[in-house]
Motif scaffolding. Structure first.
Motif, PDB file in Angstrom:
ATOM      1  N   VAL A   1       0.873  -1.184   0.000  1.00 33.16           N
ATOM      2  CA  VAL A   1       0.000   0.000   0.000  1.00 33.16           C
ATOM      3  C   VAL A   1       0.901   1.221   0.000  1.00 33.16           C
ATOM      4  O   VAL A   1       1.947   1.229   0.647  1.00 33.16           O
ATOM      5  CB  VAL A   1      -0.933   0.022   1.234  1.00 33.16           C
ATOM      6  N   ALA A   2       0.507   2.266  -0.705  1.00 31.46           N
ATOM      7  CA  ALA A   2       1.362   3.453  -0.853  1.00 31.46           C
ATOM      8  C   ALA A   2       1.359   4.352   0.372  1.00 31.46           C
ATOM      9  O   ALA A   2       2.075   5.356   0.411  1.00 31.46           O
ATOM     10  CB  ALA A   2       0.929   4.254  -2.082  1.00 31.46           C
ATOM     11  N   HIS A   3       0.568   3.996   1.377  1.00 33.31           N
ATOM     12  CA  HIS A   3       0.501   4.806   2.595  1.00 33.31           C
ATOM     13  C   HIS A   3       0.285   3.889   3.787  1.00 33.31           C
ATOM     14  O   HIS A   3      -0.101   2.719   3.626  1.00 33.31           O
ATOM     15  CB  HIS A   3      -0.654   5.822   2.511  1.00 33.31           C
ATOM     16  N   VAL A   4       0.530   4.408   4.988  1.00 34.00           N
ATOM     17  CA  VAL A   4       0.205   3.646   6.191  1.00 34.00           C
ATOM     18  C   VAL A   4      -1.279   3.805   6.479  1.00 34.00           C
ATOM     19  O   VAL A   4      -1.987   4.564   5.799  1.00 34.00           O
ATOM     20  CB  VAL A   4       1.054   4.107   7.392  1.00 34.00           C
ATOM     21  N   ALA A   5      -1.780   3.101   7.481  1.00 32.34           N
ATOM     22  CA  ALA A   5      -3.208   3.133   7.799  1.00 32.34           C
ATOM     23  C   ALA A   5      -3.678   4.553   8.104  1.00 32.34           C
ATOM     24  O   ALA A   5      -3.186   5.186   9.040  1.00 32.34           O
ATOM     25  CB  ALA A   5      -3.495   2.232   8.993  1.00 32.34           C
ATOM     26  N   PRO A   6      -4.650   5.079   7.338  1.00 33.11           N
ATOM     27  CA  PRO A   6      -5.164   6.438   7.576  1.00 33.11           C
ATOM     28  C   PRO A   6      -6.036   6.514   8.833  1.00 33.11           C
ATOM     29  O   PRO A   6      -6.491   5.488   9.360  1.00 33.11           O
ATOM     30  CB  PRO A   6      -6.003   6.728   6.321  1.00 33.11           C
ATOM     31  N   LEU A   7      -6.290   7.730   9.260  1.00 36.37           N
ATOM     32  CA  LEU A   7      -7.177   7.953  10.406  1.00 36.37           C
ATOM     33  C   LEU A   7      -8.586   7.495  10.058  1.00 36.37           C
ATOM     34  O   LEU A   7      -9.072   7.693   8.935  1.00 36.37           O
ATOM     35  CB  LEU A   7      -7.189   9.428  10.783  1.00 36.37           C
ATOM     36  N   LEU A   8      -9.267   6.891  11.025  1.00 37.93           N
ATOM     37  CA  LEU A   8     -10.584   6.318  10.786  1.00 37.93           C
ATOM     38  C   LEU A   8     -11.701   7.359  10.758  1.00 37.93           C
ATOM     39  O   LEU A   8     -12.541   7.357   9.847  1.00 37.93           O
ATOM     40  CB  LEU A   8     -10.886   5.270  11.869  1.00 37.93           C
ATOM     41  N   GLU A   9     -11.748   8.238  11.736  1.00 39.55           N
ATOM     42  CA  GLU A   9     -12.907   9.119  11.910  1.00 39.55           C
ATOM     43  C   GLU A   9     -13.221   9.975  10.693  1.00 39.55           C
ATOM     44  O   GLU A   9     -14.391  10.078  10.296  1.00 39.55           O
ATOM     45  CB  GLU A   9     -12.729   9.990  13.161  1.00 39.55           C
ATOM     46  N   PRO A  10     -12.230  10.637  10.050  1.00 43.22           N
ATOM     47  CA  PRO A  10     -12.572  11.454   8.869  1.00 43.22           C
ATOM     48  C   PRO A  10     -13.210  10.639   7.750  1.00 43.22           C
ATOM     49  O   PRO A  10     -14.059  11.140   7.011  1.00 43.22           O
ATOM     50  CB  PRO A  10     -11.224  12.030   8.434  1.00 43.22           C
ATOM     51  N   LEU A  11     -12.829   9.373   7.631  1.00 42.42           N
ATOM     52  CA  LEU A  11     -13.349   8.532   6.550  1.00 42.42           C
ATOM     53  C   LEU A  11     -14.788   8.100   6.792  1.00 42.42           C
ATOM     54  O   LEU A  11     -15.490   7.714   5.858  1.00 42.42           O
ATOM     55  CB  LEU A  11     -12.461   7.292   6.392  1.00 42.42           C
ATOM     56  N   LYS A  12     -15.243   8.172   8.016  1.00 39.24           N
ATOM     57  CA  LYS A  12     -16.620   7.789   8.324  1.00 39.24           C
ATOM     58  C   LYS A  12     -17.633   8.789   7.782  1.00 39.24           C
ATOM     59  O   LYS A  12     -18.759   8.416   7.432  1.00 39.24           O
ATOM     60  CB  LYS A  12     -16.807   7.665   9.841  1.00 39.24           C
ATOM     61  N   THR A  13     -17.245  10.051   7.695  1.00 41.85           N
ATOM     62  CA  THR A  13     -18.206  11.104   7.364  1.00 41.85           C
ATOM     63  C   THR A  13     -17.955  11.797   6.033  1.00 41.85           C
ATOM     64  O   THR A  13     -18.855  12.428   5.486  1.00 41.85           O
ATOM     65  CB  THR A  13     -18.210  12.168   8.474  1.00 41.85           C
ATOM     66  N   ASP A  14     -16.758  11.697   5.509  1.00 43.46           N
ATOM     67  CA  ASP A  14     -16.396  12.416   4.283  1.00 43.46           C
ATOM     68  C   ASP A  14     -16.406  11.446   3.108  1.00 43.46           C
ATOM     69  O   ASP A  14     -15.458  10.678   2.897  1.00 43.46           O
ATOM     70  CB  ASP A  14     -15.014  13.045   4.452  1.00 43.46           C
ATOM     71  N   ASP A  15     -17.485  11.466   2.311  1.00 46.89           N
ATOM     72  CA  ASP A  15     -17.622  10.521   1.204  1.00 46.89           C
ATOM     73  C   ASP A  15     -16.541  10.717   0.150  1.00 46.89           C
ATOM     74  O   ASP A  15     -16.033   9.736  -0.426  1.00 46.89           O
ATOM     75  CB  ASP A  15     -18.998  10.660   0.558  1.00 46.89           C
ATOM     76  N   GLN A  16     -16.201  11.966  -0.136  1.00 43.57           N
ATOM     77  CA  GLN A  16     -15.182  12.236  -1.148  1.00 43.57           C
ATOM     78  C   GLN A  16     -13.825  11.695  -0.699  1.00 43.57           C
ATOM     79  O   GLN A  16     -13.090  11.087  -1.488  1.00 43.57           O
ATOM     80  CB  GLN A  16     -15.087  13.739  -1.410  1.00 43.57           C
ATOM     81  N   LEU A  17     -13.502  11.908   0.565  1.00 47.82           N
ATOM     82  CA  LEU A  17     -12.252  11.395   1.108  1.00 47.82           C
ATOM     83  C   LEU A  17     -12.257   9.867   1.095  1.00 47.82           C
ATOM     84  O   LEU A  17     -11.236   9.234   0.788  1.00 47.82           O
ATOM     85  CB  LEU A  17     -12.044  11.908   2.529  1.00 47.82           C
ATOM     86  N   PHE A  18     -13.404   9.282   1.423  1.00 49.84           N
ATOM     87  CA  PHE A  18     -13.532   7.816   1.424  1.00 49.84           C
ATOM     88  C   PHE A  18     -13.209   7.251   0.045  1.00 49.84           C
ATOM     89  O   PHE A  18     -12.430   6.311  -0.088  1.00 49.84           O
ATOM     90  CB  PHE A  18     -14.949   7.417   1.839  1.00 49.84           C
ATOM     91  N   VAL A  19     -13.816   7.825  -0.999  1.00 48.95           N
ATOM     92  CA  VAL A  19     -13.613   7.321  -2.367  1.00 48.95           C
ATOM     93  C   VAL A  19     -12.155   7.449  -2.777  1.00 48.95           C
ATOM     94  O   VAL A  19     -11.563   6.510  -3.337  1.00 48.95           O
ATOM     95  CB  VAL A  19     -14.531   8.072  -3.353  1.00 48.95           C
ATOM     96  N   ALA A  20     -11.565   8.611  -2.499  1.00 47.19           N
ATOM     97  CA  ALA A  20     -10.172   8.838  -2.897  1.00 47.19           C
ATOM     98  C   ALA A  20      -9.224   7.910  -2.146  1.00 47.19           C
ATOM     99  O   ALA A  20      -8.307   7.327  -2.738  1.00 47.19           O
ATOM    100  CB  ALA A  20      -9.796  10.292  -2.638  1.00 47.19           C
ATOM    101  N   THR A  21      -9.458   7.752  -0.846  1.00 42.52           N
ATOM    102  CA  THR A  21      -8.582   6.904  -0.035  1.00 42.52           C
ATOM    103  C   THR A  21      -8.744   5.436  -0.401  1.00 42.52           C
ATOM    104  O   THR A  21      -7.765   4.681  -0.467  1.00 42.52           O
ATOM    105  CB  THR A  21      -8.874   7.104   1.463  1.00 42.52           C
ATOM    106  N   ASN A  22      -9.975   5.021  -0.657  1.00 43.95           N
ATOM    107  CA  ASN A  22     -10.225   3.643  -1.055  1.00 43.95           C
ATOM    108  C   ASN A  22      -9.509   3.321  -2.362  1.00 43.95           C
ATOM    109  O   ASN A  22      -8.877   2.269  -2.503  1.00 43.95           O
ATOM    110  CB  ASN A  22     -11.727   3.401  -1.196  1.00 43.95           C
ATOM    111  N   GLY A  23      -9.583   4.249  -3.315  1.00 39.30           N
ATOM    112  CA  GLY A  23      -8.926   4.033  -4.597  1.00 39.30           C
ATOM    113  C   GLY A  23      -7.419   3.923  -4.456  1.00 39.30           C
ATOM    114  O   GLY A  23      -6.795   3.036  -5.059  1.00 39.30           O
ATOM    115  N   LYS A  24      -6.836   4.791  -3.654  1.00 38.32           N
ATOM    116  CA  LYS A  24      -5.384   4.763  -3.484  1.00 38.32           C
ATOM    117  C   LYS A  24      -4.950   3.531  -2.699  1.00 38.32           C
ATOM    118  O   LYS A  24      -3.905   2.927  -2.986  1.00 38.32           O
ATOM    119  CB  LYS A  24      -4.912   6.031  -2.771  1.00 38.32           C
ATOM    120  N   THR A  25      -5.755   3.129  -1.715  1.00 39.39           N
ATOM    121  CA  THR A  25      -5.417   1.962  -0.900  1.00 39.39           C
ATOM    122  C   THR A  25      -5.395   0.695  -1.743  1.00 39.39           C
ATOM    123  O   THR A  25      -4.536  -0.174  -1.577  1.00 39.39           O
ATOM    124  CB  THR A  25      -6.421   1.811   0.257  1.00 39.39           C
ATOM    125  N   LEU A  26      -6.327   0.582  -2.675  1.00 41.40           N
ATOM    126  CA  LEU A  26      -6.451  -0.612  -3.512  1.00 41.40           C
ATOM    127  C   LEU A  26      -5.527  -0.611  -4.728  1.00 41.40           C
ATOM    128  O   LEU A  26      -5.295  -1.665  -5.331  1.00 41.40           O
ATOM    129  CB  LEU A  26      -7.895  -0.746  -4.011  1.00 41.40           C
TER     130      LEU A  26
END
Length: 457
Positions: free
Chosen positions: A375-400
């Motif tokens: 993975v190109a990054h270490v484990a991101p913070l959980l709380e921001p990803l719970k509420t920010d849909d745009q951040l979720f999509v971007a982080t999910n794409g980069k993680t995968l």
């Protein structure tokens, strides 16, 4: 201080059990009690205590009678919630399926295989709903917290989130997950453990809840490559492991120069490159080159859609368009609905392009293995990803991004911890092989593991 059996590797625990130092019943009781008393209630969806104790007692009797089934006798195992375990509901991390599905009548083929090897099924672990996310967030059963983070909640990685956390939290020595776009290797990397994704089709898929038939594969999350080799053999129904130690001197490995390092965190790159230096000192020969297929795969996804999305939409269409769609994670519904836009011609184009790209990469790579950060990054913070849909999509794409390349190209792969990045969080070193190169990959990884970890040179 009482020894925690869940904190041991399979090899360590097997030595104790086979030597008579500990009884499988004692192991099972301690492991189940530790799971029930663990602070993070989102790791396990359910326990199979009655089954586990029956299996442990049977294991104990075999050992006392001198009829051990082998190295895995009495070893506890946790199952991702998409494997059929007789008598319990396979919910795939979904409240909808938990409500609607009948309990499984029989075990999945691989569940049966590990039971036949003497392993003890402890329960079902959490996951991203329908296995459709690389982050491991589940709004229904809660999200397991990454145990490597000591100050703030970070994601576990997915979709085999509970599997990664159960092992990293020392609850069980091994958990079996699935990997469609990285779902074994990602949580292994982010939680600092070993994760092996077998070549698709290496194990029978009967009784495994699918996501994408063209991409789905299975594998263990555990503490060492040796553990993965033992589990691999049992899942195939083999009498004994066939992987064996191979010298590192003269081994040729490709490091791609495109895509996999794009926007990678400096700490991740540093940990990976340090492992490369250690392997080089041990005689491994690295070649850095561009793999054009990587960019083509991403371009194909952008223009035609993702193969996994097309097949997930076909599988879940009735659920996400039906009256109970509101019971499904809205992000899963939204992502799955993109499959509606993938036409049959586009789907066939994807399959045709996949065949062509696999052949091209096979010619380019040849007999070499491939290495890059899991993975190109270490484990991101959980709380921001719970509420920010745009951040979720971007982080999910980069993680995968890095791992899905291997799924598309039908590779096998092992993620091994290679150091730490930002905030001291684990970094994974992904060593991959071409399709059906599992034996060679595991044989090399067995010898390379301590070097990659920095334990020896």
């Amino acid at each position: 201080m009482t020894l925690s059996y869940g904190s041991l590797s399979i090899a360590q625990l097997s030595t104790l059990i086979q030597g008579g130092s500990v009884d499988p019943v004692t192991v099972a009781e301690q492991v189940l009690d530790a799971i029930e008393s663990h602070d993070d209630k989102a790791v396990f969806i359910s326990l199979t205590r009655e089954r586990a104790m029956a299996e442990a007692h049977a294991s104990s009797k075999r050992l006392n009678d001198g009829r051990s089934l082998g190295l895995l006798e009495g070893i506890p195992v946790a199952w991702k919630d998409l494997f059929d375990v007789a008598g319990s509901v396979t919910a795939a991390g979904s409240r909808l399926l938990l409500r609607d599905q009948a309990p499984a009548a029989v075990d999945a083929a691989v569940v049966s295989a590990l039971a036949s090897a003497g392993m003890v099924a402890t329960g079902r672990v959490n996951m991203s709903e329908f296995a459709f996310s690389g982050l491991g967030i589940n709004p229904h059963f809660g999200t397991p917290k990454n145990p490597r983070s000591t100050d703030v909640a970070r994601i576990p990685g997915g979709s085999s989130s509970g599997s990664g956390v159960a092992v990293a939290s020392a609850l069980v020595p091994v958990s079996i997950g699935s990997d469609t776009g990285g779902s074994v290797r990602i949580p292994a990397a982010l939680n600092g453990i070993v994760g092996y994704k077998a070549t698709r089709g290496r194990y029978p898929m009967t009784g495994v809840f699918p996501l994408s038939g063209s991409l789905d594969s299975l594998g263990p999350l555990c503490r060492s490559v040796q553990d993965a080799i033992w589990i691999d053999a049992a899942m195939r129904g083999a009498m004994a492991p066939t992987a064996s130690r191979r010298p590192l001197a003269g081994l040729e490995v490709v490091i791609p120069t495109n895509v996999v390092f794009d926007d990678a965190e400096p700490g991740v790159v540093a940990a990976f490159e340090a492992a490369v230096e250690r392997l080089s000192a041990a005689g491994v020969m690295f070649t850095r080159l561009e793999i054009p297929a990587f960019a083509e795969i991403l371009q194909l996804m952008a223009s035609h859609g993702a193969l996994v999305t097309a097949e997930a939409y076909w599988l879940h269409k009735a659920r996400i368009t039906g009256p109970d769609a509101g019971l499904i994670d809205p992000r899963v519904v939204s992502r799955t609905r993109f499959g509606e836009e993938i036409t049959l011609p586009h789907y066939l184009d994807i399959l045709s392009a996949r065949k062509r790209l696999i052949e091209a990469v096979d010619r380019l790579v040849g007999d070499r293995l491939i290495a890059f950060p899991t993975v190109a990054h270490v484990a991101p913070l959980l709380e921001p990803l719970k509420t920010d849909d745009q951040l979720f999509v971007a982080t999910n794409g980069k993680t995968l991004r890095n791992t899905l390349l291997g799924n598309f190209l039908d590779w096998c792969g092992v993620s091994i911890p290679c150091g730490a990045g930002d905030a001291g969080m684990p970094v994974g070193f992904l060593l991959s092989g071409l399709a059906r190169g599992d034996e060679r990959l595991l044989s090399v990884a067995l010898v390379a593991e301590p070097v990659i970890r920095g334990e020896t040179i």
